[in-house]
Design a protein around this motif. Structure first.
Motif, PDB file in Angstrom:
ATOM      1  N   GLN A  34       8.549  -5.452   2.246  1.00  0.00           N
ATOM      2  CA  GLN A  34       9.717  -3.893   1.730  1.00  0.00           C
ATOM      3  C   GLN A  34       9.498  -3.681   0.531  1.00  0.00           C
ATOM      4  O   GLN A  34       8.994  -2.316   0.140  1.00  0.00           O
ATOM      5  N   ASP A  35       8.744  -4.184  -0.761  1.00  0.00           N
ATOM      6  CA  ASP A  35       8.257  -3.744  -1.559  1.00  0.00           C
ATOM      7  C   ASP A  35       6.750  -3.092  -1.736  1.00  0.00           C
ATOM      8  O   ASP A  35       6.251  -2.718  -2.840  1.00  0.00           O
ATOM      9  N   ILE A  36       6.404  -3.220  -0.661  1.00  0.00           N
ATOM     10  CA  ILE A  36       4.810  -2.116  -0.353  1.00  0.00           C
ATOM     11  C   ILE A  36       4.690  -1.114   0.078  1.00  0.00           C
ATOM     12  O   ILE A  36       5.414  -0.359   1.181  1.00  0.00           O
ATOM     13  N   SER A  37       4.265  -0.169  -0.680  1.00  0.00           N
ATOM     14  CA  SER A  37       3.986   1.230   0.081  1.00  0.00           C
ATOM     15  C   SER A  37       2.779   1.658   0.795  1.00  0.00           C
ATOM     16  O   SER A  37       1.947   1.131   0.807  1.00  0.00           O
ATOM     17  N   LEU A  38       3.695   1.772   2.313  1.00  0.00           N
ATOM     18  CA  LEU A  38       2.416   1.880   3.339  1.00  0.00           C
ATOM     19  C   LEU A  38       2.012   2.971   3.012  1.00  0.00           C
ATOM     20  O   LEU A  38       0.571   3.235   2.972  1.00  0.00           O
ATOM     21  N   GLY A  39       2.568   4.138   2.571  1.00  0.00           N
ATOM     22  CA  GLY A  39       1.474   5.651   2.008  1.00  0.00           C
ATOM     23  C   GLY A  39       0.341   4.707   0.782  1.00  0.00           C
ATOM     24  O   GLY A  39      -0.929   5.756   1.121  1.00  0.00           O
ATOM     25  N   MET A  40       0.941   4.399  -0.460  1.00  0.00           N
ATOM     26  CA  MET A  40      -0.102   4.034  -0.966  1.00  0.00           C
ATOM     27  C   MET A  40      -1.399   3.251  -0.914  1.00  0.00           C
ATOM     28  O   MET A  40      -2.714   3.172  -0.639  1.00  0.00           O
ATOM     29  N   PHE A  41      -1.133   2.099   0.364  1.00  0.00           N
ATOM     30  CA  PHE A  41      -2.668   1.493   1.206  1.00  0.00           C
ATOM     31  C   PHE A  41      -2.702   2.481   2.017  1.00  0.00           C
ATOM     32  O   PHE A  41      -4.117   2.179   2.456  1.00  0.00           O
ATOM     33  N   ALA A  42      -2.397   3.534   2.735  1.00  0.00           N
ATOM     34  CA  ALA A  42      -2.972   4.186   3.639  1.00  0.00           C
ATOM     35  C   ALA A  42      -4.048   4.343   2.861  1.00  0.00           C
ATOM     36  O   ALA A  42      -5.389   4.694   3.432  1.00  0.00           O
ATOM     37  N   ILE A  43      -3.731   5.276   1.996  1.00  0.00           N
ATOM     38  CA  ILE A  43      -3.854   6.621   1.078  1.00  0.00           C
ATOM     39  C   ILE A  43      -5.672   5.160   0.711  1.00  0.00           C
ATOM     40  O   ILE A  43      -7.268   6.062   0.304  1.00  0.00           O
ATOM     41  N   PHE A  44      -4.762   4.474  -0.481  1.00  0.00           N
ATOM     42  CA  PHE A  44      -6.332   3.921  -1.170  1.00  0.00           C
ATOM     43  C   PHE A  44      -7.402   3.309   0.063  1.00  0.00           C
ATOM     44  O   PHE A  44      -8.313   3.059   0.570  1.00  0.00           O
ATOM     45  N   SER A  45      -6.547   2.663   1.409  1.00  0.00           N
ATOM     46  CA  SER A  45      -7.627   2.369   2.499  1.00  0.00           C
ATOM     47  C   SER A  45      -8.825   2.719   2.763  1.00  0.00           C
ATOM     48  O   SER A  45      -9.975   2.396   3.169  1.00  0.00           O
ATOM     49  N   ILE A  46      -8.587   4.270   2.907  1.00  0.00           N
ATOM     50  CA  ILE A  46      -9.310   5.580   3.237  1.00  0.00           C
ATOM     51  C   ILE A  46     -10.048   5.853   2.126  1.00  0.00           C
ATOM     52  O   ILE A  46     -11.626   6.252   2.400  1.00  0.00           O
ATOM     53  N   GLY A  47      -9.285   5.428   0.530  1.00  0.00           N
ATOM     54  CA  GLY A  47     -10.328   5.790  -0.105  1.00  0.00           C
ATOM     55  C   GLY A  47     -11.608   4.750  -0.120  1.00  0.00           C
ATOM     56  O   GLY A  47     -13.112   4.983  -0.474  1.00  0.00           O
ATOM     57  N   VAL A  48     -11.358   3.320   0.024  1.00  0.00           N
ATOM     58  CA  VAL A  48     -12.201   2.312   0.191  1.00  0.00           C
ATOM     59  C   VAL A  48     -12.932   2.646   0.904  1.00  0.00           C
ATOM     60  O   VAL A  48     -14.297   2.171   0.688  1.00  0.00           O
ATOM     61  N   PHE A  49     -12.765   3.450   2.553  1.00  0.00           N
ATOM     62  CA  PHE A  49     -13.865   3.263   3.738  1.00  0.00           C
ATOM     63  C   PHE A  49     -14.743   4.215   3.308  1.00  0.00           C
ATOM     64  O   PHE A  49     -16.211   4.367   3.721  1.00  0.00           O
TER      65      PHE A  49
END
Length: 85
Positions: A34-49
């Motif tokens: 619940q406290d994990i931001s879906l948007g943040m991890f999606a954007i972060f994953s794209i950046g890491v890729f």
């Protein structure tokens, strides 16, 4: 000089990548995202890729290894977020 830069990069990459392991384990055990931001991890994953692609283009092993593993961990958190809604 380049060897010491690669060693420094490998150590930095290992530490920043390992920082995600406790979060993955915590989510796996608790099934709570619940406290994990879906948007943040999606954007972060794209950046890491993109960092991974950059590392591949440069042939920079520390960038490739750390971002490849970080991408797997980040995508794992995203999958958990979607699965444990």
């Amino acid at each position: 000089m380049m060897e010491s830069a690669n060693t420094l990069g490998l150590i930095a990459g290992a530490l920043t990548t390992a920082a995600f392991i406790p979060q993955v384990v915590k989510i796996w055990k608790s099934r709570h995202t619940q406290d994990i931001s879906l948007g943040m991890f999606a954007i972060f994953s794209i950046g890491v890729f993109l960092w991974l692609l950059y590392g591949i283009q440069l042939g920079a092993l520390p960038v490739i290894l750390s971002n490849g593993i970080t991408l797997v961990l980040s995508l794992t958190i995203l999958v958990f977020k979607l699965r444990y809604k």
